[in-house]
Design a protein around this motif. Structure first.
Motif, mmCIF file in Angstrom:
data_model
loop_
_atom_site.group_PDB
_atom_site.id
_atom_site.type_symbol
_atom_site.label_atom_id
_atom_site.label_comp_id
_atom_site.label_asym_id
_atom_site.label_seq_id
_atom_site.Cartn_x
_atom_site.Cartn_y
_atom_site.Cartn_z
ATOM 1 N N GLN A 181 6.354 10.827 -3.940
ATOM 2 C CA GLN A 181 7.044 9.416 -4.295
ATOM 3 C C GLN A 181 6.215 8.664 -3.137
ATOM 4 O OE1 GLN A 181 11.011 8.572 -5.145
ATOM 5 N NE2 GLN A 181 10.988 6.598 -4.158
ATOM 6 N N ALA A 182 5.747 7.716 -3.579
ATOM 7 C CA ALA A 182 5.014 6.584 -2.542
ATOM 8 C C ALA A 182 6.275 5.970 -1.633
ATOM 9 C CB ALA A 182 4.302 5.505 -3.218
ATOM 10 N N THR B 108 15.433 11.563 -2.915
ATOM 11 C CA THR B 108 14.377 10.079 -2.446
ATOM 12 C C THR B 108 13.733 10.605 -1.261
ATOM 13 O OG1 THR B 108 15.401 8.417 -3.872
ATOM 14 C CG2 THR B 108 14.044 7.925 -1.906
ATOM 15 N N VAL B 109 14.567 10.962 -0.480
ATOM 16 C CA VAL B 109 13.989 11.403 0.908
ATOM 17 C C VAL B 109 13.180 12.942 0.610
ATOM 18 C CG1 VAL B 109 14.579 12.288 2.996
ATOM 19 C CG2 VAL B 109 15.918 10.478 2.203
ATOM 20 N N SER B 110 13.613 13.524 -0.082
ATOM 21 C CA SER B 110 12.894 14.795 -0.469
ATOM 22 C C SER B 110 11.597 14.566 -1.036
ATOM 23 C CB SER B 110 13.778 15.663 -1.267
ATOM 24 O OG SER B 110 12.807 17.012 -1.603
ATOM 25 N N ARG B 111 11.366 13.651 -1.995
ATOM 26 C CA ARG B 111 10.025 13.256 -2.570
ATOM 27 C C ARG B 111 9.342 12.462 -1.614
ATOM 28 N NH1 ARG B 111 13.825 12.195 -7.056
ATOM 29 N NH2 ARG B 111 13.783 9.775 -6.471
ATOM 30 N N PRO C 11 0.765 -1.194 -0.202
ATOM 31 C CA PRO C 11 -0.100 -0.054 -0.019
ATOM 32 C C PRO C 11 0.929 1.284 -0.087
ATOM 33 C CG PRO C 11 0.229 -0.984 2.091
ATOM 34 C CD PRO C 11 0.755 -1.913 1.330
ATOM 35 N N ASP C 12 0.240 2.179 -0.441
ATOM 36 C CA ASP C 12 1.000 3.620 -0.588
ATOM 37 C C ASP C 12 0.679 4.339 0.620
ATOM 38 O OD1 ASP C 12 1.833 6.327 -0.889
ATOM 39 O OD2 ASP C 12 0.589 6.709 -2.617
ATOM 40 N N LEU C 13 1.756 4.502 1.389
ATOM 41 C CA LEU C 13 1.658 5.177 3.021
ATOM 42 C C LEU C 13 2.129 6.608 2.808
ATOM 43 C CD1 LEU C 13 2.966 2.147 4.903
ATOM 44 C CD2 LEU C 13 0.720 2.766 4.478
#
Length: 82
Positions: free
Chosen positions: A45-46, A36-39, A2-4
């Protein structure tokens, strides 16, 4: 998985602030890129359940809190074990 993503960014940022961690610090700890952390933090980003658990462990917070457990309106310092 799931997208959290929803709601995780402000909690990530709050926990990072309490821990004195920058996005670069968290990225290095997790062996991911700073973007990635920023997204993750901005919801662009999921974040899977597996990565949510890794982020929570790196920030030393309960994964349930990170993904939307307790209200954030009182801050997060009291929720984080030092």
């Amino acid at each position: 998985m799931p997208d959290l993503t929803a709601g995780i960014g402000p909690r990530m940022m709050c926990a990072m602030m309490v821990r004195g961690m920058s996005g670069a610090d968290l990225a290095a700890t997790l062996d991911v890129s700073r973007p990635t952390v920023s997204r993750w933090a901005t919801g662009q980003q999921a974040l899977s359940a597996e990565w949510a658990a890794r982020v929570a462990a790196a920030l030393r917070v309960p994964v349930g809190w990170l993904v939307g457990g307790e209200p954030l309106d009182t801050g997060c310092g009291h929720l984080i074990e030092r």
